[in-house]
Design a protein around this motif. Structure first.
Motif, mmCIF file in Angstrom:
data_model
loop_
_atom_site.group_PDB
_atom_site.id
_atom_site.type_symbol
_atom_site.label_atom_id
_atom_site.label_comp_id
_atom_site.label_asym_id
_atom_site.label_seq_id
_atom_site.Cartn_x
_atom_site.Cartn_y
_atom_site.Cartn_z
ATOM 1 N N VAL A 330 0.780 -1.218 0.025
ATOM 2 C CA VAL A 330 0.087 -0.075 0.034
ATOM 3 C C VAL A 330 0.853 1.146 0.068
ATOM 4 C CG1 VAL A 330 -1.869 1.400 1.038
ATOM 5 C CG2 VAL A 330 -1.966 -1.119 1.081
ATOM 6 N N GLY A 331 0.666 2.145 -0.983
ATOM 7 C CA GLY A 331 1.658 3.351 -1.226
ATOM 8 C C GLY A 331 0.735 4.644 -0.819
ATOM 9 N N LEU A 332 0.990 5.588 -1.496
ATOM 10 C CA LEU A 332 0.669 7.054 -1.382
ATOM 11 C C LEU A 332 -0.804 6.934 -1.380
ATOM 12 C CD1 LEU A 332 1.346 10.173 -0.585
ATOM 13 C CD2 LEU A 332 1.676 10.089 -3.319
ATOM 14 N N ASN A 333 -1.659 7.666 -0.712
ATOM 15 C CA ASN A 333 -2.929 7.703 -0.825
ATOM 16 C C ASN A 333 -3.800 6.248 -0.713
ATOM 17 O OD1 ASN A 333 -3.061 10.558 -0.456
ATOM 18 N ND2 ASN A 333 -2.526 10.846 -2.332
ATOM 19 N N GLY A 334 -3.049 5.386 -0.358
ATOM 20 C CA GLY A 334 -3.825 4.112 -0.139
ATOM 21 C C GLY A 334 -3.741 3.378 -1.616
ATOM 22 N N ARG A 335 -2.892 3.831 -2.603
ATOM 23 C CA ARG A 335 -2.773 2.998 -3.969
ATOM 24 C C ARG A 335 -1.979 1.918 -3.972
ATOM 25 N NH1 ARG A 335 -2.585 8.518 -5.873
ATOM 26 N NH2 ARG A 335 -0.516 8.324 -6.098
ATOM 27 N N HIS A 336 -1.996 0.697 -4.277
ATOM 28 C CA HIS A 336 -1.360 -0.425 -4.391
ATOM 29 C C HIS A 336 -0.319 -0.375 -5.527
ATOM 30 C CE1 HIS A 336 -4.794 -2.946 -2.325
ATOM 31 N NE2 HIS A 336 -4.587 -1.710 -1.603
ATOM 32 N N PHE A 337 0.731 -1.060 -5.138
ATOM 33 C CA PHE A 337 1.894 -0.929 -6.224
ATOM 34 C C PHE A 337 2.496 -2.422 -5.763
ATOM 35 C CE2 PHE A 337 3.817 0.990 -2.455
ATOM 36 C CZ PHE A 337 5.346 0.615 -2.420
ATOM 37 N N ARG A 338 3.756 -2.711 -6.533
ATOM 38 C CA ARG A 338 4.200 -3.824 -6.330
ATOM 39 C C ARG A 338 5.815 -3.654 -6.108
ATOM 40 N NH1 ARG A 338 3.439 -8.573 -10.747
ATOM 41 N NH2 ARG A 338 1.348 -8.360 -9.628
ATOM 42 N N ILE A 339 6.247 -4.171 -5.073
ATOM 43 C CA ILE A 339 7.519 -4.007 -4.449
ATOM 44 C C ILE A 339 8.368 -5.286 -4.695
ATOM 45 C CG2 ILE A 339 7.215 -5.027 -2.225
ATOM 46 C CD1 ILE A 339 8.631 -2.703 -0.944
ATOM 47 N N TYR A 340 9.836 -4.786 -5.017
ATOM 48 C CA TYR A 340 10.465 -6.029 -5.445
ATOM 49 C C TYR A 340 11.701 -6.367 -4.462
ATOM 50 C CZ TYR A 340 8.285 -5.795 -10.001
ATOM 51 O OH TYR A 340 7.073 -6.026 -11.016
ATOM 52 N N LYS A 341 11.966 -7.546 -4.083
ATOM 53 C CA LYS A 341 13.102 -7.908 -3.410
ATOM 54 C C LYS A 341 13.919 -8.872 -3.906
ATOM 55 C CE LYS A 341 11.151 -6.560 1.088
ATOM 56 N NZ LYS A 341 10.975 -6.836 2.589
ATOM 57 N N PHE A 342 15.118 -9.201 -3.668
ATOM 58 C CA PHE A 342 15.861 -10.464 -3.786
ATOM 59 C C PHE A 342 15.026 -11.658 -3.154
ATOM 60 C CE2 PHE A 342 19.589 -7.946 -5.428
ATOM 61 C CZ PHE A 342 19.338 -8.347 -6.721
ATOM 62 N N ARG A 343 14.799 -12.799 -3.272
ATOM 63 C CA ARG A 343 14.324 -13.656 -2.623
ATOM 64 C C ARG A 343 14.897 -14.131 -1.475
ATOM 65 N NH1 ARG A 343 13.829 -19.052 -2.919
ATOM 66 N NH2 ARG A 343 15.142 -18.994 -5.067
ATOM 67 N N SER A 344 14.554 -13.875 -0.233
ATOM 68 C CA SER A 344 15.284 -14.447 0.982
ATOM 69 C C SER A 344 14.805 -15.728 1.669
ATOM 70 C CB SER A 344 15.587 -13.192 1.933
ATOM 71 O OG SER A 344 14.224 -12.804 2.386
ATOM 72 N N MET A 345 13.496 -16.128 1.286
ATOM 73 C CA MET A 345 12.939 -17.193 1.861
ATOM 74 C C MET A 345 12.671 -18.414 1.119
ATOM 75 S SD MET A 345 9.794 -15.504 4.072
ATOM 76 C CE MET A 345 10.254 -14.514 5.713
ATOM 77 N N ARG A 346 12.123 -19.598 1.468
ATOM 78 C CA ARG A 346 12.060 -20.646 0.503
ATOM 79 C C ARG A 346 10.804 -20.260 -0.400
ATOM 80 N NH1 ARG A 346 11.447 -22.821 5.813
ATOM 81 N NH2 ARG A 346 9.034 -23.255 5.121
ATOM 82 N N GLN A 347 10.743 -20.873 -1.551
ATOM 83 C CA GLN A 347 9.643 -20.587 -2.391
ATOM 84 C C GLN A 347 8.197 -20.713 -1.842
ATOM 85 O OE1 GLN A 347 10.271 -22.537 -6.129
ATOM 86 N NE2 GLN A 347 8.589 -21.258 -7.306
ATOM 87 N N ASP A 348 8.158 -21.975 -1.163
ATOM 88 C CA ASP A 348 6.786 -22.119 -0.689
ATOM 89 C C ASP A 348 6.755 -21.360 0.825
ATOM 90 O OD1 ASP A 348 8.641 -23.573 0.951
ATOM 91 O OD2 ASP A 348 7.442 -25.385 0.823
ATOM 92 N N ALA A 349 7.317 -20.246 1.036
ATOM 93 C CA ALA A 349 7.206 -19.671 2.514
ATOM 94 C C ALA A 349 5.703 -19.165 2.806
ATOM 95 C CB ALA A 349 8.222 -18.205 2.507
#
Length: 477
Positions: A330-349
């Motif tokens: 949830v971003g500015l004024n409640g708008r949704h956006f997609r955040i990116y990270k390098f995966r640090s957990m198992r794929q089925d986390a």
């Protein structure tokens, strides 16, 4: 009577305690002198027959040297450690901030600036000389200056639950805040909740009391406001007399904001948010911040792309699945956006749905634990900054599943979405990693402080101090 404004000064809506401000200015001057002496020593070493003498004062590299090392001092929290942890911690943090952060920063600047503007020999000897000068100055400061005597003496009007909570909030920060609480004076209509040792008798003459006790400020924090509005119960005329004599009063909410850098939501009223000095919109500031984000994100990407490549390879080699992990936030004024990270957990986390991250989370891989501790997993969010969905500094964006639940349980939670979310934030500096509704409530108080008071100066201080978080691995789950 003691000057109520002796121990702090307000700079661009932020309160800076004067002892540390004076020490910082003195250290900046000493670092300039250290750089001057170091350059003079280098030039005398180049000619053995030349007697040591101060060289011509070349202020641009000296000023850059002083500014960089002063920023490194802030980034490692040296001043707070000096008060809280003592001499050894101060020396250790000074060495890390100067020899590691300072030398590295100056080396990178030397690559960007014209040839020999800051040469390597100058960096080496200036850092050594500057470290000696600054450590001696800090030892002298610790020996001579009694910071307790520079603190403003305050008395709390009220001794109920509100006063008790205020004392509990102050207790962990009592060594570094600019106040000393003399005691609590109960209101006639409330049940005393603070300890007996903290309670003071009701003054027969408020003006004589504040003068004799050298009180700098009265913090008004009774439990039941509706019972103290009348002149018969609330000492309005007494407080006005004290104010005219130089001893002002303030409410507990403003006091907490000023001293602790947070807004207590248990005391918060919508009218206070509407009429207070803050929560302002500035188109010029937004444009400047956006330009700053674009420049800084581009520079970071240009410098850190090799680390991003190595991180991607390490993630791919350790566990099956995609290198990048994305979530809706949830971003500015409640708008949704997609955040990116390098995966640090198992794929089925999250095969069982969205879950709070926990300390020593079993879902985190070995590579994931390392990149979380070093914040390398956050580097893909530079794309979010470039795209405009995030800023470098702001409240950390939360997942919609959690936001819906938290907004129902925590008042004013949606207010944090009135500013753009960031890679780093005030709450991350002031509060450990949140993994519960209570943690989210506590962090919201710092996010509200940032939302109300955010400025370019505050953004710079947050970025500088975040270096300590990264180097010491604080707040990582």
């Amino acid at each position: 009577m003691k000057d109520p404004d002796l121990s702090y000064i307000r700079l661009n809506k932020h309160y800076v305690h004067l002892p540390y401000l004076f020490l910082g200015i003195a250290e900046a001057i000493l670092l300039v002198l250290a750089a001057w002496f170091a350059l003079s020593f280098i030039e005398s070493m180049a000619d053995p027959e030349k007697v040591f003498a101060l060289t011509e004062f070349d202020w641009p590299p000296f000023a850059i040297f002083s500014f960089v090392l002063s920023c490194c001092t802030l980034s490692m929290g040296v001043y707070l450690a000096m008060v809280r942890e003592g001499f050894r911690s101060m020396v250790l943090r000074t060495i890390v901030s100067f020899f590691f952060l300072g030398s590295l920063s100056l080396y990178l600047l030397a690559l960007l600036l014209p040839h020999n503007f800051i040469h390597q020999g100058f960096i080496f000897w200036s850092v050594i000389t500057g470290s000696m000068f600054v450590i001696i100055a800090r030892v002298f400061f610790m020996m001579v200056v009694d910071t307790a005597k520079l603190k403003r003496r305050v008395v709390i009007y009220g001794a109920g639950n509100r006063a008790k909570k205020l004392l509990e909030d102050l207790a962990p920060e009592i060594d570094v805040v600019g106040v000393q609480v003399v005691g609590c004076i109960p209101n006639a209509n409330e049940h005393v909740q603070v300890s007996e040792a903290t309670t003071l008798p009701y003054p027969s003459d408020w003006l004589s009391f504040v003068r004799n006790s050298q009180i700098s400020e009265i913090v008004v924090s009774p439990d039941e406001r509706r019972r103290v509005q009348g002149d018969s119960a609330f000492p309005l005329n007494d407080f006005l007399d004290c104010k005219l004599a130089g001893v002002p009063s303030c409410d507990a909410l403003s006091f907490c904001e000023r001293e602790l850098g947070k807004i207590d939501i248990t005391l918060l009223q919508p009218s206070w948010m509407l009429y207070s000095d803050g929560f302002k919109y500035s188109k010029r500031r937004l444009m400047a911040k956006r330009l700053f984000d674009l420049i800084l994100a581009s520079a970071f990407f240009a410098v850190l792309w090799p680390f991003m490549l190595l991180t991607a390879i390490a993630v791919k080699l350790e566990s099956p699945g995609p290198v990048l992990y994305h979530q809706v936030r949830v971003g500015l004024n409640g708008r949704h956006f997609r955040i990116y990270k390098f995966r640090s957990m198992r794929q089925d986390a999250e095969k069982h749905g969205a879950m709070w991250a926990q300390k020593n989370d079993s879902r985190v891989t070995k590579v994931g634990a390392f990149i979380r501790n070093t914040r390398l997993d956050e580097l893909p969010q530079l794309y979010n900054v470039l795209a405009g969905s995030m800023s470098f500094v702001g409240p950390r964006p939360e997942r919609p599943e959690f936001v819906t639940d938290l907004a129902q349980q925590i008042p004013f939670y949606d207010t944090r979405h009135k500013v753009k979310p960031g890679l780093m934030g005030w709450a991350q500096l002031k509060y450990p990693y949140g993994a519960s509704v209570e943690d989210a409530k506590n962090k919201l108080q710092y996010d509200l402080y940032y939302t109300k008071n955010h400025s370019f100066l505050m953004d710079m201080l947050i970025m500088i101090q975040t270096v300590e978080i990264i180097l010491l691995g604080k707040g990582v789950h």
